[in-house]
Scaffold this active site. Structure first.
Site, PDB file in Angstrom:
ATOM      1  N   GLU A 313       1.220  -1.142   0.169  1.00 22.25           N
ATOM      2  CA  GLU A 313       0.484  -0.054   0.415  1.00 22.25           C
ATOM      3  C   GLU A 313       0.205   1.678   0.063  1.00 22.25           C
ATOM      4  O   GLU A 313       0.858   2.556   1.082  1.00 22.25           O
ATOM      5  CB  GLU A 313      -1.221   0.133   1.529  1.00 22.25           C
ATOM      6  CG  GLU A 313      -1.706  -0.888   1.145  1.00 22.25           C
ATOM      7  CD  GLU A 313      -2.732  -0.974   2.262  1.00 22.25           C
ATOM      8  OE1 GLU A 313      -2.416  -0.982   3.311  1.00 22.25           O
ATOM      9  OE2 GLU A 313      -3.689  -1.804   1.973  1.00 22.25           O
ATOM     10  N   ASP A 387      -8.672  -9.262   4.309  1.00 22.91           N
ATOM     11  CA  ASP A 387      -7.853  -8.020   5.081  1.00 22.91           C
ATOM     12  C   ASP A 387      -9.287  -8.048   6.399  1.00 22.91           C
ATOM     13  O   ASP A 387     -10.082  -6.823   5.784  1.00 22.91           O
ATOM     14  CB  ASP A 387      -7.651  -6.282   4.788  1.00 22.91           C
ATOM     15  CG  ASP A 387      -7.877  -5.471   5.257  1.00 22.91           C
ATOM     16  OD1 ASP A 387      -6.846  -5.346   6.159  1.00 22.91           O
ATOM     17  OD2 ASP A 387      -7.392  -4.051   4.644  1.00 22.91           O
ATOM     18  N   GLU A 415     -12.618  -2.384  12.575  1.00 23.22           N
ATOM     19  CA  GLU A 415     -12.518  -1.709  11.199  1.00 23.22           C
ATOM     20  C   GLU A 415     -13.165  -2.341  10.391  1.00 23.22           C
ATOM     21  O   GLU A 415     -13.867  -1.105   9.639  1.00 23.22           O
ATOM     22  CB  GLU A 415     -11.142  -1.830  10.297  1.00 23.22           C
ATOM     23  CG  GLU A 415     -11.238  -0.553   9.092  1.00 23.22           C
ATOM     24  CD  GLU A 415      -9.388  -0.971   8.085  1.00 23.22           C
ATOM     25  OE1 GLU A 415      -8.886  -1.657   9.107  1.00 23.22           O
ATOM     26  OE2 GLU A 415      -9.946  -1.062   6.896  1.00 23.22           O
TER      27      GLU A 415
HETATM   28  C1  BDP Z   1      -6.221  -2.305   6.120  1.00 26.30           C
HETATM   29  C2  BDP Z   1      -6.348  -0.246   6.829  1.00 26.30           C
HETATM   30  C3  BDP Z   1      -5.193   0.058   7.040  1.00 26.30           C
HETATM   31  C4  BDP Z   1      -4.284  -0.624   7.032  1.00 26.30           C
HETATM   32  C5  BDP Z   1      -3.873  -1.567   5.928  1.00 26.30           C
HETATM   33  C6  BDP Z   1      -2.781  -2.700   6.617  1.00 26.30           C
HETATM   34  O1  BDP Z   1      -7.733  -0.027   6.461  1.00 26.30           O
HETATM   35  O2  BDP Z   1      -5.292   1.204   7.569  1.00 26.30           O
HETATM   36  O3  BDP Z   1      -2.979   0.284   6.484  1.00 26.30           O
HETATM   37  O4  BDP Z   1      -4.830  -2.612   6.508  1.00 26.30           O
HETATM   38  O5  BDP Z   1      -3.201  -3.327   7.681  1.00 26.30           O
HETATM   39  O6  BDP Z   1      -7.051  -2.488   6.558  1.00 26.30           O
HETATM   40  O7  BDP Z   1      -1.880  -2.234   6.669  1.00 26.30           O
END
Ligand code: BDP
Length: 718
Positions: A313, A387, A415
């Site tokens: 990401e 996720d 989340e």
């Molecule tokens: C996702 C979240 C994000 C996190 C990412 C992670 O939306 O904010 O940075 O995972 O785990 O669930 O790195």
């Protein structure tokens, strides 16, 4: 000060004092499960002969913490101040310590056994010394003795007998760690309980008392590590200025056995060190990290190590330099190894490739490195392959890396599960995950056995949970969200614990000791997870929430630049049916699993219905086990979820006279939001899928209040 104000102050303090003495404390949830309100008289009478005095010999910050906790706990529970003695001078003492800290413990000759249990294990045993009865809490390490002290208090808080105790405990996992996604500006990524607990601008000069209470709470459930900052890390956390602040936090946590860890930014040698590269194989880069590690350990001798989100990401990582995950992790591991630190390298990587399925991405990227990581590296893998969805099958890496120390990452913060508005007891989800059979070494190769070292004998084991704590007075936003922090700690200590047992403990410690009331609350908690899945993502649906904030539904979402950031990528609804074909006729991501679970998932007839739409594109008229079509079943599941929330609200209302008014009202308010949201999810999702299914809602499913257009243009507010 004017005369009137002068007169008011003594009156006010009198009023406050009499409230306190009448036992009327603010029921704001601050005390978590560490409430030591006095037990019923009969229980006190039963306990008194066993706990007449307290003997904690020796001096150290941890021994002081033990003494303080037991004095507060015993005095509170028994309703009279417990006698603290220097030696065993009467019947019914509690003696606590290690063979080194306490001559009394040394005389029990438990050394051999204690050494086998390790410095965090403990024994609680009813013993006799010089003809006097006592309860011994013994460990090879002071932190183990502290854990034992909390265990004894838990027995009393939950009204268990104290006669003939013979308890032997040791943690099944070595690292039991909270991951805080806290930013240096005090905000928390995916945090729903206020601001960060770490007040960076005041540190190190002022250390909030709250940090001690945080560490106490962690220790009470055996959590022994805390990663202080967000995985999307700011390089400045490693600057000299911040390291001094981190050291002050570490000092506050140390007596409670909680070590601090930091998330690092892979490119920190460039941003902080001014190097032209962060290439892990460049000797100047490796030297920079070695020096940084030395600096950290000079300030924090028991520093835990680094957590790393790399090449994920948009975060920097070894890939920029055409290096591998193993190159990156091992270089950092080499810097920490001389000090005993570890690297927790995250497996949350999913680079898009043509024809790729995100559910197989991490497996494809990391499986080739099995056996290639240094001995002080753990691979931190989310429980599911996408996720933190309300429900996912277990991550296939858990069945695919026998030569790697795999450490699951669970998300305690909600989340994707209604933030801190929805009551959901996550131990149910985690139990399902831990019990999943990977078949890596034949039947019975559960995730729990993969991670606790019993299958492959790894030396280093652990479990991480993304924390749900914040500056809210009740710590977690929702009173019931405290139970998830508690459950995480208990499961990290023993991944085989039953959710019912965890819920029973927590409810009795937190809300009520009345067995009938406790049972009603426990039942609500145990049902809550399945209900949430029903009204959010039943039958294997996933990733259909509103983009960005992730609250509320948006199955229509198709605007993100990356296909796998869109809802439509995941549900693939069309005129024929619904779901992601991950079998050989589709992405074939199912082949990441071992046989026979792979074949079970791959066959629509044997795939568990809870994962049906995860692995299959299913025709709308396909008949499910209930005999109903997919469309009808889907609609009825959403309705069932809504019905549960309504029933839960009624049940909670009926408990009004059994719970203190303050917490009762706060939970009731949250349940009202949960009902609103469940209805919204049902209506928005069904209206949208109906545009493909073109079938009417089956009888028993309520008509939506708004049009699809309304839901598509209105984000649910939290
Ligand atoms: C996702 C979240 C994000 C996190 C990412 C992670 O939306 O904010 O940075 O995972 O785990 O669930 O790195």
């Amino acid at each position: 000060m004017n005369q009137r104000r002068k007169a008011i102050i003594p009156v006010l303090s009198f009023v406050i004092a009499s409230f306190m003495s009448a036992g009327v404390m603010a029921e704001d949830g601050y005390r978590l499960w560490l409430r030591y309100d006095s037990l019923p008289k009969q229980t006190v009478e039963r306990y008194r002969p066993h706990v007449a005095s307290l003997v904690v010999q020796g001096r150290s910050p941890t021994l002081a913490a033990i003494r303080e906790e037991l004095v507060a706990g015993l005095s509170g529970l028994l309703g009279t101040k417990v006698a603290v003695a220097a030696d065993l001078d009467r019947d019914g003492a509690i003696i606590v310590g290690t063979p080194r800290s306490s001559p009394l413990i040394a005389r029990l000759r438990l050394d051999h056994l204690l050494r086998a249990l390790g410095p965090e294990g403990y024994i609680i045993r009813s013993v006799r010394l010089d003809g006097r009865r006592a309860i011994a809490i013994a460990s090879d390490g002071e932190v183990g003795a502290l854990y034992g002290a909390f265990h004894l208090l838990r027995l009393m808080q939950t009204v268990q007998p104290l006669d003939d105790l013979d308890i032997v405990e040791r943690p099944r996992l070595r690292l039991r760690i909270l991951n805080h996604w806290d930013n240096l500006d005090g905000s928390i990524e995916r945090g729903y309980a206020g601001r960060s607990l770490w007040n960076w601008s005041e540190l190190p000069a002022r250390v909030d008392q709250r940090l001690r209470d945080y560490a106490r709470a962690c220790a009470s459930v055996g959590i022994n590590g805390s990663v202080l900052n967000n995985v999307n890390a700011d390089a400045r956390i490693l600057s000299a200025e911040y390291l001094r602040k981190v050291a002050a936090i570490a000092d506050a946590f140390r007596p409670y056995g909680v070590r601090v860890y930091l998330s690092i930014r892979f490119s920190a040698p460039m941003e902080l060190g001014g190097l032209p590269t962060a290439d892990p194989l460049d000797p100047t880069v490796a030297a920079w990290w070695r020096q940084k590690a030395d600096e950290i350990y000079s300030l924090i001798p028991d520093f835990g190590g680094f957590l790393v989100k790399a090449d994920s990401e948009g975060q920097p990582g070894p890939r920029t330099y055409r290096r591998t995950h193993a190159d990156g992790a091992n270089m950092l591991a080499a810097a920490l190894a001389p000090h005993g630190g570890v690297v927790m390298w995250r497996a949350f990587v999913y680079d898009p490739k043509p024809g790729y399925d995100r559910a197989a991405a991490a497996y494809d990227s990391l499986k080739p490195f099995d056996g290639k990581f240094a001995p002080n590296v753990l691979l931190q893998v989310k429980n599911g392959p996408i996720d933190f969805q309300p429900r996912e099958p277990f991550h296939p890496l858990f069945g695919a890396m026998p030569k790697t120390q795999l450490m699951p990452e669970l998300q305690i913060t909600q989340e994707y599960l209604g933030f801190s508005n929805h009551l959901v007891f996550l131990a149910m989800m985690w139990r399902e995950f831990l019990d999943s059979d990977t078949y890596a070494e034949g039947p019975g190769s559960t995730v729990a056995k993969v991670i606790d070292g019993s299958l492959y004998g790894q030396r280093l084991t652990g479990m991480a949970g993304v924390a749900n704590t914040g500056s809210d007075r009740n710590w977690t936003g929702h009173h019931f969200a405290q139970a998830n922090w508690y459950a995480f700690g208990r499961l990290a200590w023993d991944p085989n614990l039953a959710p019912r047992r965890i819920a029973e403990e927590w409810v009795r410690m937190t809300f009520t000791r009345d067995p009938a009331t406790a049972e009603r609350i426990v039942r609500m908690m145990l049902e809550s997870y399945e209900a949430l899945v029903d009204y959010m993502t039943p039958l294997g649906l996933h990733h259909i929430m509103w983009p960005g904030h992730h609250y509320g539904p948006a199955p229509w979402w198709d605007k993100a630049e990356r296909p796998d950031w869109n809802s439509v990528y995941y549900h693939r609804a069309d005129a024929r049916g619904l779901g992601f074909d991950r079998t050989a006729t589709g992405s074939d991501a199912v082949s990441c699993y071992n046989p026979p679970i792979r074949d079970l998932f791959a066959n629509i007839a044997t795939c568990p219905e809870k994962f049906l739409l995860w692995f299959h594109h299913v025709p709308w008229d396909y008949r499910l086990l209930s005999g109903r079509t997919l469309w009808d079943e889907l609609a009825l599941r959403y309705q069932r979820g809504v019905d549960w929330v309504r029933a839960a609200r009624k049940e909670w209302d009926a408990l009004a006279d059994r719970i203190d008014a303050e917490r009762h009202a706060e939970v009731a308010r949250k349940l009202a939001i949960q009902e609103r949201d469940a209805v919204w999810w049902r209506d928005a999702v069904l209206l949208y899928f109906q545009t493909f299914a073109k079938r009417p809602l089956p009888p028993g499913v309520e008509r939506p209040a708004h049009t699809l257009d309304f839901y598509m243009t209105t984000s649910l507010k939290w």
